[in-house]
Design a protein around this motif. Structure first.
Motif, mmCIF file in Angstrom:
data_model
loop_
_atom_site.group_PDB
_atom_site.id
_atom_site.type_symbol
_atom_site.label_atom_id
_atom_site.label_comp_id
_atom_site.label_asym_id
_atom_site.label_seq_id
_atom_site.Cartn_x
_atom_site.Cartn_y
_atom_site.Cartn_z
ATOM 1 N N GLN A 91 -3.700 12.680 -6.042
ATOM 2 C CA GLN A 91 -2.770 13.583 -6.700
ATOM 3 C C GLN A 91 -1.813 12.762 -7.539
ATOM 4 O O GLN A 91 -1.261 11.777 -7.068
ATOM 5 N N GLN A 144 0.819 -1.209 0.000
ATOM 6 C CA GLN A 144 0.000 0.000 0.000
ATOM 7 C C GLN A 144 0.857 1.266 0.000
ATOM 8 O O GLN A 144 0.607 2.201 -0.742
ATOM 9 N N ALA A 177 15.565 12.994 -5.949
ATOM 10 C CA ALA A 177 15.518 12.798 -4.500
ATOM 11 C C ALA A 177 16.838 13.193 -3.843
ATOM 12 O O ALA A 177 17.509 12.389 -3.207
ATOM 13 N N GLY A 183 17.852 10.204 -1.663
ATOM 14 C CA GLY A 183 16.876 9.125 -1.676
ATOM 15 C C GLY A 183 15.651 9.451 -0.846
ATOM 16 O O GLY A 183 15.618 10.440 -0.110
ATOM 17 N N ASP A 184 14.647 8.617 -0.998
ATOM 18 C CA ASP A 184 13.354 8.861 -0.375
ATOM 19 C C ASP A 184 12.648 7.508 -0.301
ATOM 20 O O ASP A 184 12.990 6.589 -1.033
ATOM 21 N N ILE A 185 11.654 7.402 0.571
ATOM 22 C CA ILE A 185 10.903 6.146 0.577
ATOM 23 C C ILE A 185 9.759 6.177 -0.429
ATOM 24 O O ILE A 185 9.189 5.158 -0.746
ATOM 25 N N GLN A 186 9.420 7.371 -0.919
ATOM 26 C CA GLN A 186 8.308 7.478 -1.875
ATOM 27 C C GLN A 186 8.618 6.717 -3.157
ATOM 28 O O GLN A 186 9.603 6.988 -3.830
ATOM 29 N N TYR A 233 3.055 4.280 2.556
ATOM 30 C CA TYR A 233 3.127 4.846 3.906
ATOM 31 C C TYR A 233 2.031 5.897 4.073
ATOM 32 O O TYR A 233 1.530 6.463 3.106
ATOM 33 N N GLN A 288 6.354 6.292 -5.791
ATOM 34 C CA GLN A 288 5.566 6.715 -6.947
ATOM 35 C C GLN A 288 4.859 8.023 -6.603
ATOM 36 O O GLN A 288 4.455 8.230 -5.469
ATOM 37 N N ALA A 289 4.712 8.894 -7.596
ATOM 38 C CA ALA A 289 4.090 10.193 -7.356
ATOM 39 C C ALA A 289 2.572 10.112 -7.523
ATOM 40 O O ALA A 289 1.977 10.786 -8.360
ATOM 41 N N VAL A 290 1.969 9.237 -6.732
ATOM 42 C CA VAL A 290 0.506 9.140 -6.701
ATOM 43 C C VAL A 290 0.087 9.098 -5.238
ATOM 44 O O VAL A 290 0.483 8.197 -4.507
ATOM 45 N N THR A 295 0.862 7.151 0.367
ATOM 46 C CA THR A 295 1.839 7.336 -0.699
ATOM 47 C C THR A 295 2.542 6.006 -0.952
ATOM 48 O O THR A 295 2.977 5.378 0.009
ATOM 49 N N PRO A 296 2.668 5.580 -2.207
ATOM 50 C CA PRO A 296 3.375 4.319 -2.472
ATOM 51 C C PRO A 296 4.819 4.366 -1.973
ATOM 52 O O PRO A 296 5.462 5.425 -1.985
ATOM 53 N N ILE A 297 5.306 3.232 -1.543
ATOM 54 C CA ILE A 297 6.664 3.100 -1.030
ATOM 55 C C ILE A 297 7.433 2.196 -2.007
ATOM 56 O O ILE A 297 6.830 1.399 -2.723
ATOM 57 N N ASP A 332 3.345 6.745 -13.090
ATOM 58 C CA ASP A 332 2.441 7.420 -12.143
ATOM 59 C C ASP A 332 1.018 7.496 -12.705
ATOM 60 O O ASP A 332 0.050 7.102 -12.059
#
Lengths: 356, 356, 356, 356
Positions: B258, A275, B266, C260-263, A277, C265-267, C279-281, B132
């Protein structure tokens, strides 16, 4: 300068209690000394919660007692004119929640009464006092993004408005009750008055809520041309379910500015790889604008103490009403409406974008 | 099934080179075998960069040679119809960049030529192939946010379009050249055709760029009512200076979605306490949609190999043109325009929201 | 310069298939011509998936055939030395996955064999080729955050490693199998070798997974003092359940940098006001480092074609092994361990922080 | 229950003024009635700013006057024991800033004096009252991320601490003056006492600031093993230049939690395509923890009014001091130090992780 400004709160419901909390908890210069509410239970409950003994069913009886300097009006919009004029005639300074009134004539009556009686009038556009919005305004003024060209402002709220607030026979609907802030913010941040508006509405949830009010809508999208040629968009969605959402995006000649966020707390939790975070969202307007509500009343009390004009004027309130009226006319008649059509009918307001 | 599909690229400029890179670097099933460009220098440079020896000044001469299966058309919009029809008559499958053409009649001519000659036609709406956007579409289809009620889509680009692309006498302007993607995305994601549009435009930078083209605008704001009652907004700003910006926000009956972000990388750096921290922004469209450009051509080649219809059809391209034409009529005539006004003049398109 | 470099993939499992995909899909200059895997089913499945007909159970038989220029080794760590030396003796260039080997002596044997046979050796530290990490490195080199003082690097992975990879009798455990990248990245980004390390470990999930391996741990925290006086931290958690997580934070004399980031995907989707928005991980390492895996093999192939040294050397691989060995000694003996204790036992490596 | 608790503030500097503002602006139940500060100018300036007429150079003289119920101690750490014991003997409730004291013996003396005189003692770990941290704690308690396995906590501050605070002869250095909050937060959030610590330090900026204090450090990295087997890391950087940074990341058996953010305001501006967009950062601790400072004093006053134990006890303060002492011993002796080494020397503290 009075050490403490005594306030009578008119309307002891949800919005009223936000201001009651500010006065009793966060504002040593202001004192909540009286409550007015026609509903006995509300009056008793709020009076008890905030330790206010002077409780009145009507403003008349409160004024007869009279031991206060100012009123804060948080009652339904259709009562504002009568209450505000009465308070002004009683010599009380006025903080009036948005929308200011139902018509420009009502706005004019309030403004005139305040001027006639020499009392201050501040409108409840608290976003101007939000740390984010206030900082953004300063940065725009300083030229950081250049001349603003296009603004988008939105207010989406989680709950269904009360029946009177969604009925065009007793209010100006969501455009007024929910989106007043956007009408004010767009004009304030762009530094220009709206000149022409076009509005589309949609009704997706009315049937599910057994709402058969004529012209009911729960989604609205406004297209604005400002007098200086800039463009603007306002969206309203109510109920939107997912949280309380108030954000602005501005494109200037030199760049982009985003104001506000849906993130309601800096705590992120991820436990489900499939899913993602989860980040808390703002759930309510008192939560989103906690500091703004404190700061706007602080400003009102300080304005009274120092005898200075509040930063948000009756003219600002009137302009928001004018936008709402033009917007409503637009979707009812399915055509763009010039603000001049609305303003001409009422006599021209003052010119300056920023009020008095 | 052909092991490798041979492609002739028509238009060896910036957009063409993006596809050339996909074909030579990321697509073993596709081979770039020929280039067409009337500008000798461009032809030589791109041919040399990608190691393509077969170079032609015109499509006619390329077709006379004829050793290819498909064309990718990336030339200016006003050339699309002639080139696409010629390629179809030559029996070549067609990938055509957006906007599809200048008029619905041109679109119809292309569609008819493709059908007549049994060749495939795919439009260059690469956002549908962006990870996305594609994931978002699937989640909307799965009902995650309920019935979509309101969509906002934007495309803001950093640079001034070429002269032909901002002149309504040689193109359909920014609404077409920049915002075609938004016309397609809003219809695709909402699952409904636009029914009525209203458009405002603004011209902030024309004077500074010595642009005296009639009706020039660099900001545009579209208000859409979809056939299913939902609402939509499209904004275009070009040049916007600050980066390449392509984002969508959708409110459904159950929540918000969104899609996209301005963050281009990043890596966050903070060295100035008074200013804040800095995050890279997307600078260009090839950077923002790197995977989408690869995946759309991969899809085109696979469609040819398997003889299946591409997911983005000529009808999708035609609908975007119809929206543009209605929108342009709207701001020129300062009134809302029904899509039926545009479509009736051209004969009705197919009904389905999602193309053929 | 050979137009196409022919590659034999040794190890046809999960990591191997990532490289197989790069070679067949994204790298026209490289061709996957042979597979080696002792497991018949794996060999057949991967061979079939990527259309590779030359399939061998052993490297010996592959070398006997011999029609390739390079090998990519993705087998378990304990097999690296024998395979790499054998490939080098066979005159094949070598791309070797991390960890390089189990001991410094094994590393030295590989390095010596490559030098002796004049073949190139590149280690699989793909983070150096990730667009985020690569850009960050350049910005640090350019002095943007000043002299780096403190670095934190983490790798947390969702799944339990295979039995051999979590057993100190057959591997160097999670510090090597999961955190090799952190050992390399911290040294690379800080521009200094580790001088002293201290490590704590924890075992939270071993019992639930019926793991009675001696000294098993699923959480590890490393404290590093670099030779230049800077500080570093590495954390490893595996299985971490929540996703694949690889991030770095650096504090320099002038500021902070986050990489870096845990995100994933930008959805973003919000449908639950009480919970927030989702937010997708990143779920897996191939997903997080998609471009990095493509770019590192592209670099390897280009290095062979141009006869240049790969940017990630055997010395880099050896340093990561040295860190792992010092770290393991630290937690087993509950004391800080100087790298010199490890290096002295093996003979000094080259001095330069950045390898050869 | 006293309607209003009268407070004497001891220490009229920067930290003291934060509490003075809470008492005069945001806390109707508390009243700032007296100030103590040995520096005449500070005393006069702060007294004037907050309208406090009772001003004393020493606590003795303030106690001789005596018209207050509680003290808030914000003086340098080395003065805490004498002042706190004196206030307790005078029957005043005590709010004491962190670090509690220099030694466990001093902590014990304060705790004993408060118990002997029946006065309440609250330590200034305001992060426990921050909305983010408080919500995170509740969610951990509710089991959302499962059993915490690994925690990282950091405090990086922009400015150089005063000379006494960075000298191990007059303070416990940055580990105490800056990182006390991390020692408390890690223990509080993990629900376990630290059992063993290892610390590395670095000195990057001392020379540039002409600091020749022995053992000076401006970077510190702590490795903790908790009594329940979990792991922890604390980093301190001061001065860090880039802002005020206080964040925590926790990995539990079921997932990850991040608390706090560097974003200081929800206003994003992008005007430079090559650089990116800029987000404000927290600049100072009063800005980052504005609500926490209000809420901790509100809690202190309410505890006095209701006669209940404050949520942050003397034992919590003592544990943070114990961690600091173990950590300092660790880097001075370059070895891991068990907390028992520190605690044994002072007599065992109470067992419970969460204080009294």
């Amino acid at each position: 300068m009075a050490a403490v400004i005594r306030v009578c709160l008119i309307g002891a419901g949800r919005a009223g209690k936000v201001h009651a909390r500010t006065l009793t908890q966060y504002l040593p210069n202001g004192k909540l000394v009286a409550l007015v509410d026609p509903v006995a239970e509300t009056l008793a409950a709020t009076g008890s919660e905030f330790g206010v003994d002077q409780r009145f069913e009507t403003l008349e009886t409160a004024l007869a007692w009279g031991e206060f300097d100012a009123v804060i009006i948080t009652t339904p919009t259709f009562t504002h004119q009568v209450l505000a004029v009465m308070a002004a005639e009683g010599g009380k300074h006025i903080f009036c929640e948005k929308p200011m009134a139902l018509t420009l004539a009502e706005c004019d009556a309030i403004i005139a009464a305040c001027e006639r009686n020499g009392v201050l009038l501040q409108l409840g556009f608290m976003r101007r006092f939000d740390p984010d919005f206030a900082a953004a305004y300063e940065r725009i003024q300083a030229g950081e993004i250049g001349q603003p060209m296009l603004i988008k402002s939105l207010t989406h709220g989680p709950g269904l408005p009360p029946a009177w607030a969604r009925d065009l026979r007793t209010s100006n609907g969501m455009l007024a009750e929910v989106n007043s802030h956007d009408w004010d913010c767009t004009r304030w941040l762009m530094g220009s008055n709206p000149g022409r508006v076009y509005v589309e509405t949609a009704n997706f949830k009315g049937a599910a809520h057994q709402i058969d009010t004529p012209n009911f809508y729960d989604n609205v999208l406004v297209n604005i041309r400002f007098d200086n040629g800039a463009l603007g968009s306002i969206s309203g969605v109510c109920p939107c379910e997912y949280g309380y959402d108030a954000r602005v995006e501005i494109i200037g000649e030199r760049g982009i500015m985003q104001i506000g966020d849906i993130q309601g707390q800096a705590v992120i939790v991820g436990t489900n790889r499939a899913q993602g975070y989860v980040t808390p969202i703002y759930r309510t307007w008192p939560e989103r604008f906690a500091w703004a509500y404190i700061r706007e009343i602080t400003h009102f009390i300080a304005s009274i103490q120092h005898g200075t004009l509040p930063a948000v004027s009756g003219q600002d309130g009137r302009w928001a009403v004018a936008g709402v009226l033009a917007g409503t006319k637009s979707f009812l008649e399915a055509r763009p409406v010039r603000l001049s059509e609305i303003l001409d009918a009422a006599g021209q307001p003052v010119d300056a974008a920023k009020g008095q």
